[in-house]
Design a protein around this motif. Structure first.
Motif, PDB file in Angstrom:
ATOM      1  N   TRP A 112       0.838  -1.203   0.000  1.00  0.00           N
ATOM      2  CA  TRP A 112       0.000   0.000   0.000  1.00  0.00           C
ATOM      3  C   TRP A 112       0.874   1.254   0.000  1.00  0.00           C
ATOM      4  CZ3 TRP A 112      -0.691   4.138   3.329  1.00  0.00           C
ATOM      5  CH2 TRP A 112      -1.807   4.938   3.068  1.00  0.00           C
ATOM      6  N   TRP A 113       1.899   1.276   0.875  1.00  0.00           N
ATOM      7  CA  TRP A 113       2.779   2.439   0.938  1.00  0.00           C
ATOM      8  C   TRP A 113       3.496   2.661  -0.391  1.00  0.00           C
ATOM      9  CZ3 TRP A 113       2.519   6.296   4.088  1.00  0.00           C
ATOM     10  CH2 TRP A 113       2.030   6.121   5.373  1.00  0.00           C
ATOM     11  N   LEU A 114       3.954   1.572  -1.014  1.00  0.00           N
ATOM     12  CA  LEU A 114       4.651   1.725  -2.299  1.00  0.00           C
ATOM     13  C   LEU A 114       3.728   2.332  -3.350  1.00  0.00           C
ATOM     14  CD1 LEU A 114       6.706  -1.590  -2.428  1.00  0.00           C
ATOM     15  CD2 LEU A 114       7.604   0.733  -2.096  1.00  0.00           C
ATOM     16  N   LYS A 115       2.492   1.850  -3.422  1.00  0.00           N
ATOM     17  CA  LYS A 115       1.545   2.389  -4.408  1.00  0.00           C
ATOM     18  C   LYS A 115       1.180   3.826  -4.078  1.00  0.00           C
ATOM     19  CE  LYS A 115      -0.980   1.598  -8.054  1.00  0.00           C
ATOM     20  NZ  LYS A 115      -0.391   1.252  -9.351  1.00  0.00           N
ATOM     21  N   LYS A 116       0.998   4.126  -2.806  1.00  0.00           N
ATOM     22  CA  LYS A 116       0.682   5.506  -2.388  1.00  0.00           C
ATOM     23  C   LYS A 116       1.766   6.470  -2.839  1.00  0.00           C
ATOM     24  CE  LYS A 116      -0.884   8.128   1.629  1.00  0.00           C
ATOM     25  NZ  LYS A 116      -0.073   9.298   1.725  1.00  0.00           N
ATOM     26  N   GLY A 117       3.005   5.989  -2.838  1.00  0.00           N
ATOM     27  CA  GLY A 117       4.126   6.816  -3.272  1.00  0.00           C
ATOM     28  C   GLY A 117       4.369   6.774  -4.772  1.00  0.00           C
ATOM     29  N   GLY A 118       3.448   6.177  -5.513  1.00  0.00           N
ATOM     30  CA  GLY A 118       3.578   6.157  -6.962  1.00  0.00           C
ATOM     31  C   GLY A 118       4.635   5.183  -7.466  1.00  0.00           C
ATOM     32  N   LEU A 119       4.974   4.185  -6.646  1.00  0.00           N
ATOM     33  CA  LEU A 119       6.005   3.206  -6.987  1.00  0.00           C
ATOM     34  C   LEU A 119       7.327   3.887  -7.331  1.00  0.00           C
ATOM     35  CD1 LEU A 119       3.839   0.662  -9.035  1.00  0.00           C
ATOM     36  CD2 LEU A 119       4.480   0.534  -6.619  1.00  0.00           C
ATOM     37  N   THR A 120       7.629   4.923  -6.553  1.00  0.00           N
ATOM     38  CA  THR A 120       8.892   5.656  -6.686  1.00  0.00           C
ATOM     39  C   THR A 120       9.505   5.783  -5.286  1.00  0.00           C
ATOM     40  OG1 THR A 120       7.835   7.819  -6.386  1.00  0.00           O
ATOM     41  CG2 THR A 120       8.035   7.011  -8.654  1.00  0.00           C
ATOM     42  N   THR A 121      10.744   6.244  -5.234  1.00  0.00           N
ATOM     43  CA  THR A 121      11.370   6.466  -3.936  1.00  0.00           C
ATOM     44  C   THR A 121      10.803   7.733  -3.305  1.00  0.00           C
ATOM     45  OG1 THR A 121      13.220   7.604  -5.001  1.00  0.00           O
ATOM     46  CG2 THR A 121      13.511   5.260  -4.513  1.00  0.00           C
ATOM     47  N   GLY A 122      10.897   7.801  -2.004  1.00  0.00           N
ATOM     48  CA  GLY A 122      10.382   8.937  -1.250  1.00  0.00           C
ATOM     49  C   GLY A 122       9.959   8.450   0.121  1.00  0.00           C
ATOM     50  N   PRO A 123       9.231   9.264   0.862  1.00  0.00           N
ATOM     51  CA  PRO A 123       8.855   8.886   2.229  1.00  0.00           C
ATOM     52  C   PRO A 123       7.992   7.627   2.290  1.00  0.00           C
ATOM     53  CG  PRO A 123       7.919  11.036   1.656  1.00  0.00           C
ATOM     54  CD  PRO A 123       8.791  10.615   0.529  1.00  0.00           C
ATOM     55  N   GLU A 124       7.125   7.424   1.310  1.00  0.00           N
ATOM     56  CA  GLU A 124       6.295   6.219   1.300  1.00  0.00           C
ATOM     57  C   GLU A 124       7.161   4.986   1.043  1.00  0.00           C
ATOM     58  OE1 GLU A 124       5.609   8.959  -0.516  1.00  0.00           O
ATOM     59  OE2 GLU A 124       3.682   9.675   0.252  1.00  0.00           O
ATOM     60  N   TRP A 125       8.145   5.110   0.160  1.00  0.00           N
ATOM     61  CA  TRP A 125       9.083   4.018  -0.106  1.00  0.00           C
ATOM     62  C   TRP A 125       9.827   3.675   1.188  1.00  0.00           C
ATOM     63  CZ3 TRP A 125      14.212   3.104   0.579  1.00  0.00           C
ATOM     64  CH2 TRP A 125      14.773   2.025  -0.094  1.00  0.00           C
ATOM     65  N   GLU A 126      10.260   4.704   1.914  1.00  0.00           N
ATOM     66  CA  GLU A 126      10.977   4.493   3.181  1.00  0.00           C
ATOM     67  C   GLU A 126      10.109   3.702   4.162  1.00  0.00           C
ATOM     68  OE1 GLU A 126      14.098   5.221   3.975  1.00  0.00           O
ATOM     69  OE2 GLU A 126      14.598   6.363   2.181  1.00  0.00           O
ATOM     70  N   GLU A 127       8.834   4.050   4.232  1.00  0.00           N
ATOM     71  CA  GLU A 127       7.910   3.354   5.134  1.00  0.00           C
ATOM     72  C   GLU A 127       7.794   1.881   4.735  1.00  0.00           C
ATOM     73  OE1 GLU A 127       5.669   3.088   8.442  1.00  0.00           O
ATOM     74  OE2 GLU A 127       6.485   4.999   7.777  1.00  0.00           O
ATOM     75  N   ALA A 128       7.605   1.623   3.453  1.00  0.00           N
ATOM     76  CA  ALA A 128       7.495   0.237   2.963  1.00  0.00           C
ATOM     77  C   ALA A 128       8.780  -0.538   3.229  1.00  0.00           C
ATOM     78  CB  ALA A 128       7.168   0.237   1.472  1.00  0.00           C
ATOM     79  N   HIS A 129       9.910   0.101   2.997  1.00  0.00           N
ATOM     80  CA  HIS A 129      11.205  -0.560   3.198  1.00  0.00           C
ATOM     81  C   HIS A 129      11.392  -0.930   4.668  1.00  0.00           C
ATOM     82  CE1 HIS A 129      15.729  -0.713   3.275  1.00  0.00           C
ATOM     83  NE2 HIS A 129      15.435  -1.539   2.279  1.00  0.00           N
ATOM     84  N   GLU A 130      10.998  -0.051   5.565  1.00  0.00           N
ATOM     85  CA  GLU A 130      11.109  -0.344   6.998  1.00  0.00           C
ATOM     86  C   GLU A 130      10.235  -1.539   7.386  1.00  0.00           C
ATOM     87  OE1 GLU A 130      10.695   2.956   9.689  1.00  0.00           O
ATOM     88  OE2 GLU A 130      11.902   4.246   8.377  1.00  0.00           O
ATOM     89  N   ILE A 131       9.037  -1.612   6.807  1.00  0.00           N
ATOM     90  CA  ILE A 131       8.150  -2.747   7.089  1.00  0.00           C
ATOM     91  C   ILE A 131       8.826  -4.043   6.652  1.00  0.00           C
ATOM     92  CG2 ILE A 131       5.984  -3.870   6.417  1.00  0.00           C
ATOM     93  CD1 ILE A 131       4.784  -0.983   6.252  1.00  0.00           C
ATOM     94  N   CYS A 132       9.400  -4.035   5.456  1.00  0.00           N
ATOM     95  CA  CYS A 132      10.071  -5.234   4.932  1.00  0.00           C
ATOM     96  C   CYS A 132      11.272  -5.616   5.794  1.00  0.00           C
ATOM     97  CB  CYS A 132      10.507  -5.010   3.490  1.00  0.00           C
ATOM     98  SG  CYS A 132       9.116  -4.837   2.371  1.00  0.00           S
ATOM     99  N   GLN A 133      12.048  -4.634   6.183  1.00  0.00           N
ATOM    100  CA  GLN A 133      13.223  -4.915   7.006  1.00  0.00           C
ATOM    101  C   GLN A 133      12.839  -5.494   8.364  1.00  0.00           C
ATOM    102  OE1 GLN A 133      15.303  -1.090   6.853  1.00  0.00           O
ATOM    103  NE2 GLN A 133      16.988  -2.156   5.836  1.00  0.00           N
ATOM    104  N   SER A 134      11.688  -5.089   8.867  1.00  0.00           N
ATOM    105  CA  SER A 134      11.277  -5.550  10.195  1.00  0.00           C
ATOM    106  C   SER A 134      10.885  -7.027  10.199  1.00  0.00           C
ATOM    107  CB  SER A 134      10.109  -4.703  10.719  1.00  0.00           C
ATOM    108  OG  SER A 134       8.911  -5.025  10.030  1.00  0.00           O
ATOM    109  N   ALA A 135      10.666  -7.593   9.024  1.00  0.00           N
ATOM    110  CA  ALA A 135      10.229  -8.994   8.948  1.00  0.00           C
ATOM    111  C   ALA A 135      11.115  -9.799   7.993  1.00  0.00           C
ATOM    112  CB  ALA A 135       8.777  -9.056   8.520  1.00  0.00           C
ATOM    113  N   GLU A 136      12.401  -9.441   7.927  1.00  0.00           N
ATOM    114  CA  GLU A 136      13.331 -10.177   7.066  1.00  0.00           C
ATOM    115  C   GLU A 136      13.261 -11.661   7.371  1.00  0.00           C
ATOM    116  OE1 GLU A 136      17.362  -8.779   7.101  1.00  0.00           O
ATOM    117  OE2 GLU A 136      16.759  -6.763   6.531  1.00  0.00           O
TER     118      GLU A 136
END
Length: 77
Positions: free
Chosen positions: A5-29
């Motif tokens: 959801w965060w990635l799509k909200k950010g237009g599938l580009t880098t930015g604050p939404e990408w950072e949020e999605a990346h943190e979620i992924c890192q938290s559940a490696e």
């Protein structure tokens, strides 16, 4: 799903939404779904080597079409 959801909200580009999605992924490696989305994060970032690593960790083939990959993830997860 939240990371997607965060990635799509950010237009599938880098930015604050990408950072949020990346943190979620890192938290559940180590969880295949999170590792797969982590691959998408790095594909969006343009870091294809890192994306390939996360595709391997997730047990998924490397893909390069960001929009199609996102749609496939939403359908699969």
């Amino acid at each position: 799903m939240a990371a997607l959801w965060w990635l799509k909200k950010g237009g599938l580009t880098t930015g604050p939404e990408w950072e949020e999605a990346h943190e979620i992924c890192q938290s559940a490696e180590g969880e295949p779904a999170h590792d797969w989305i982590h691959a998408l994060c790095h594909l969006i970032e343009g870091d294809h080597g890192n994306a390939a690593y996360w595709f391997r960790r997730a047990g998924k083939p490397v893909e390069h079409d960001i929009e199609t990959l996102w749609k496939n993830m939403v359908r699969s997860l």
